[in-house]
Design a protein around this motif. Structure first.
Motif, PDB file in Angstrom:
ATOM      1  N   THR A   1     -12.264  17.767   3.816  1.00 49.03           N
ATOM      2  CA  THR A   1     -12.622  19.172   3.666  1.00 49.03           C
ATOM      3  C   THR A   1     -12.761  19.823   5.041  1.00 49.03           C
ATOM      4  OG1 THR A   1     -14.983  18.684   3.647  1.00 49.03           O
ATOM      5  CG2 THR A   1     -13.853  18.672   1.524  1.00 49.03           C
ATOM      6  N   ALA A   2     -12.839  21.147   5.028  1.00 50.91           N
ATOM      7  CA  ALA A   2     -12.998  21.909   6.272  1.00 50.91           C
ATOM      8  C   ALA A   2     -12.025  21.427   7.336  1.00 50.91           C
ATOM      9  CB  ALA A   2     -14.443  21.808   6.761  1.00 50.91           C
ATOM     10  N   LEU A   3     -10.773  21.312   6.945  1.00 52.06           N
ATOM     11  CA  LEU A   3      -9.769  20.735   7.834  1.00 52.06           C
ATOM     12  C   LEU A   3      -9.540  21.591   9.069  1.00 52.06           C
ATOM     13  CD1 LEU A   3      -7.368  19.379   5.114  1.00 52.06           C
ATOM     14  CD2 LEU A   3      -8.383  18.024   6.955  1.00 52.06           C
ATOM     15  N   LYS A   4      -9.287  20.899  10.173  1.00 54.01           N
ATOM     16  CA  LYS A   4      -9.056  21.546  11.458  1.00 54.01           C
ATOM     17  C   LYS A   4      -7.656  21.183  11.951  1.00 54.01           C
ATOM     18  CE  LYS A   4     -13.932  20.762  12.652  1.00 54.01           C
ATOM     19  NZ  LYS A   4     -14.856  20.150  13.653  1.00 54.01           N
ATOM     20  N   PRO A   5      -7.110  21.979  12.854  1.00 53.64           N
ATOM     21  CA  PRO A   5      -5.778  21.640  13.385  1.00 53.64           C
ATOM     22  C   PRO A   5      -5.721  20.239  13.973  1.00 53.64           C
ATOM     23  CG  PRO A   5      -6.358  23.873  13.986  1.00 53.64           C
ATOM     24  CD  PRO A   5      -7.579  23.283  13.346  1.00 53.64           C
ATOM     25  N   GLU A   6      -6.813  19.788  14.567  1.00 53.77           N
ATOM     26  CA  GLU A   6      -6.829  18.456  15.172  1.00 53.77           C
ATOM     27  C   GLU A   6      -6.834  17.333  14.145  1.00 53.77           C
ATOM     28  OE1 GLU A   6      -8.893  21.013  15.810  1.00 53.77           O
ATOM     29  OE2 GLU A   6     -10.944  20.293  16.202  1.00 53.77           O
ATOM     30  N   ASP A   7      -6.935  17.656  12.880  1.00 55.75           N
ATOM     31  CA  ASP A   7      -6.813  16.655  11.833  1.00 55.75           C
ATOM     32  C   ASP A   7      -5.348  16.372  11.496  1.00 55.75           C
ATOM     33  OD1 ASP A   7      -9.619  18.183  10.209  1.00 55.75           O
ATOM     34  OD2 ASP A   7      -9.605  16.344  11.411  1.00 55.75           O
ATOM     35  N   THR A   8      -4.462  17.143  12.061  1.00 52.95           N
ATOM     36  CA  THR A   8      -3.036  16.961  11.826  1.00 52.95           C
ATOM     37  C   THR A   8      -2.571  15.590  12.310  1.00 52.95           C
ATOM     38  OG1 THR A   8      -2.519  19.318  11.918  1.00 52.95           O
ATOM     39  CG2 THR A   8      -0.732  17.789  12.465  1.00 52.95           C
ATOM     40  N   GLY A   9      -1.745  14.960  11.507  1.00 52.17           N
ATOM     41  CA  GLY A   9      -1.198  13.671  11.898  1.00 52.17           C
ATOM     42  C   GLY A   9      -0.673  12.908  10.698  1.00 52.17           C
ATOM     43  N   VAL A  10      -0.124  11.751  10.971  1.00 48.86           N
ATOM     44  CA  VAL A  10       0.293  10.861   9.900  1.00 48.86           C
ATOM     45  C   VAL A  10      -0.890   9.959   9.568  1.00 48.86           C
ATOM     46  CG1 VAL A  10       1.896   9.085   9.152  1.00 48.86           C
ATOM     47  CG2 VAL A  10       2.676  10.929  10.674  1.00 48.86           C
ATOM     48  N   TYR A  11      -1.253   9.926   8.306  1.00 51.26           N
ATOM     49  CA  TYR A  11      -2.367   9.112   7.851  1.00 51.26           C
ATOM     50  C   TYR A  11      -1.825   7.853   7.190  1.00 51.26           C
ATOM     51  CZ  TYR A  11      -5.708  12.807   8.840  1.00 51.26           C
ATOM     52  OH  TYR A  11      -6.506  13.730   9.480  1.00 51.26           O
ATOM     53  N   TYR A  12      -2.251   6.734   7.712  1.00 47.37           N
ATOM     54  CA  TYR A  12      -1.804   5.439   7.212  1.00 47.37           C
ATOM     55  C   TYR A  12      -2.933   4.746   6.475  1.00 47.37           C
ATOM     56  CZ  TYR A  12       2.019   5.943  10.582  1.00 47.37           C
ATOM     57  OH  TYR A  12       3.098   6.399  11.294  1.00 47.37           O
ATOM     58  N   CYS A  13      -2.622   4.218   5.329  1.00 44.41           N
ATOM     59  CA  CYS A  13      -3.546   3.359   4.610  1.00 44.41           C
ATOM     60  C   CYS A  13      -3.367   1.937   5.141  1.00 44.41           C
ATOM     61  CB  CYS A  13      -3.228   3.408   3.117  1.00 44.41           C
ATOM     62  SG  CYS A  13      -4.253   2.357   2.090  1.00 44.41           S
ATOM     63  N   ALA A  14      -4.470   1.228   5.283  1.00 41.66           N
ATOM     64  CA  ALA A  14      -4.386  -0.137   5.803  1.00 41.66           C
ATOM     65  C   ALA A  14      -5.480  -0.993   5.191  1.00 41.66           C
ATOM     66  CB  ALA A  14      -4.519  -0.125   7.320  1.00 41.66           C
TER      67      ALA A  14
ATOM     68  N   LEU B   1       0.856  -1.186   0.000  1.00 38.45           N
ATOM     69  CA  LEU B   1       0.000   0.000   0.000  1.00 38.45           C
ATOM     70  C   LEU B   1       0.889   1.231   0.000  1.00 38.45           C
ATOM     71  CD1 LEU B   1      -2.449  -1.220   2.787  1.00 38.45           C
ATOM     72  CD2 LEU B   1      -2.847  -1.266   0.318  1.00 38.45           C
ATOM     73  N   VAL B   2       0.624   2.125  -0.917  1.00 41.61           N
ATOM     74  CA  VAL B   2       1.434   3.335  -1.022  1.00 41.61           C
ATOM     75  C   VAL B   2       0.518   4.543  -0.968  1.00 41.61           C
ATOM     76  CG1 VAL B   2       3.062   4.640  -2.419  1.00 41.61           C
ATOM     77  CG2 VAL B   2       3.183   2.138  -2.385  1.00 41.61           C
ATOM     78  N   GLU B   3       0.768   5.398   0.026  1.00 39.85           N
ATOM     79  CA  GLU B   3      -0.036   6.596   0.201  1.00 39.85           C
ATOM     80  C   GLU B   3       0.602   7.798  -0.492  1.00 39.85           C
ATOM     81  OE1 GLU B   3       0.022   4.542   4.378  1.00 39.85           O
ATOM     82  OE2 GLU B   3       1.459   4.991   2.767  1.00 39.85           O
ATOM     83  N   SER B   4      -0.252   8.747  -0.809  1.00 36.90           N
ATOM     84  CA  SER B   4       0.230  10.031  -1.321  1.00 36.90           C
ATOM     85  C   SER B   4      -0.831  11.081  -1.043  1.00 36.90           C
ATOM     86  CB  SER B   4       0.517   9.955  -2.826  1.00 36.90           C
ATOM     87  OG  SER B   4      -0.651   9.649  -3.556  1.00 36.90           O
ATOM     88  N   GLY B   5      -0.442  12.336  -1.199  1.00 37.10           N
ATOM     89  CA  GLY B   5      -1.416  13.409  -1.084  1.00 37.10           C
ATOM     90  C   GLY B   5      -1.338  14.226   0.183  1.00 37.10           C
TER      91      GLY B   5
ATOM     92  N   ASN C   1      -4.334  -6.300   8.054  1.00 39.98           N
ATOM     93  CA  ASN C   1      -3.220  -7.202   7.759  1.00 39.98           C
ATOM     94  C   ASN C   1      -2.028  -6.454   7.167  1.00 39.98           C
ATOM     95  OD1 ASN C   1      -5.972  -8.822   6.775  1.00 39.98           O
ATOM     96  ND2 ASN C   1      -4.660  -9.962   8.168  1.00 39.98           N
ATOM     97  N   TYR C   2      -2.317  -5.356   6.456  1.00 39.18           N
ATOM     98  CA  TYR C   2      -1.261  -4.643   5.764  1.00 39.18           C
ATOM     99  C   TYR C   2      -1.366  -3.139   6.016  1.00 39.18           C
ATOM    100  CZ  TYR C   2      -0.829  -9.070   3.361  1.00 39.18           C
ATOM    101  OH  TYR C   2      -0.661 -10.410   3.081  1.00 39.18           O
ATOM    102  N   TRP C   3      -0.202  -2.518   6.052  1.00 39.94           N
ATOM    103  CA  TRP C   3      -0.117  -1.083   6.304  1.00 39.94           C
ATOM    104  C   TRP C   3       0.768  -0.417   5.254  1.00 39.94           C
ATOM    105  CZ3 TRP C   3      -2.571   1.320  10.411  1.00 39.94           C
ATOM    106  CH2 TRP C   3      -3.062   0.486  11.418  1.00 39.94           C
ATOM    107  N   GLY C   4       0.404   0.813   4.960  1.00 38.02           N
ATOM    108  CA  GLY C   4       1.317   1.651   4.196  1.00 38.02           C
ATOM    109  C   GLY C   4       2.269   2.343   5.150  1.00 38.02           C
ATOM    110  N   LYS C   5       3.164   3.156   4.592  1.00 39.51           N
ATOM    111  CA  LYS C   5       4.156   3.826   5.420  1.00 39.51           C
ATOM    112  C   LYS C   5       3.674   5.157   5.974  1.00 39.51           C
ATOM    113  CE  LYS C   5       8.106   1.616   3.232  1.00 39.51           C
ATOM    114  NZ  LYS C   5       9.400   1.805   2.519  1.00 39.51           N
ATOM    115  N   GLY C   6       2.563   5.637   5.453  1.00 34.00           N
ATOM    116  CA  GLY C   6       1.983   6.854   5.984  1.00 34.00           C
ATOM    117  C   GLY C   6       2.308   8.097   5.185  1.00 34.00           C
TER     118      GLY C   6
END
Length: 121
Positions: free
Chosen positions: A84-97, A4-8, A109-114
């Motif tokens: 959308t309408a992003l807030k400061p509390e949305d900050t973080g590393v987002y992992y696909c799984a 799994l490869v994340e982007s964006g 079972n599987y994770w991306g690198k974030g």
């Protein structure tokens, strides 16, 4: 083994929008659920959204309801999370799984690198 490869991810202002992508490869079954987990600074990783490839059902954590849309493009083997309408509390590393042979994303079972999302105030 599925990859799994994340982007964006990136830096966005409060109230801004972002689309995260997760491309899957090397999978041996189409029967899986795929989604996003988020780890905010100093906090534990938490599930934020999930989509079942079997029936298209979706799930969002309460804090993202009305502000996020998860979708899947089967032809591209890519899953998207529009924020959308992003807030400061949305900050973080987002992992696909992904969790195989399931319609939910718990204990994947599987994770991306974030990918890092930073919402600036």
């Amino acid at each position: 083994e599925m990859q799994l490869v994340e982007s964006g991810g990136g830096l966005v202002p409060v109230g801004g929008s972002l689309r995260l992508s997760c491309t899957a490869s090397r999978f041996t079954t189409d029967d899986y659920a795929i989604g996003w987990f988020r780890q905010a600074p100093g906090k534990e990783r938490e599930g934020v959204s999930c989509i079942s490839r079997a029936d298209g059902s979706t799930w969002y954590t309460d804090s993202l309801k009305g502000r996020a849309t998860i979708s899947n493009d089967d032809a591209k083997h890519t899953m998207y999370l529009q924020l959308t309408a992003l807030k400061p509390e949305d900050t973080g590393v987002y992992y696909c799984a992904a969790r195989l042979r399931a319609d939910y994303c718990t204990d994947p079972n599987y994770w991306g690198k974030g990918t890092l999302v930073t919402v600036s105030s």
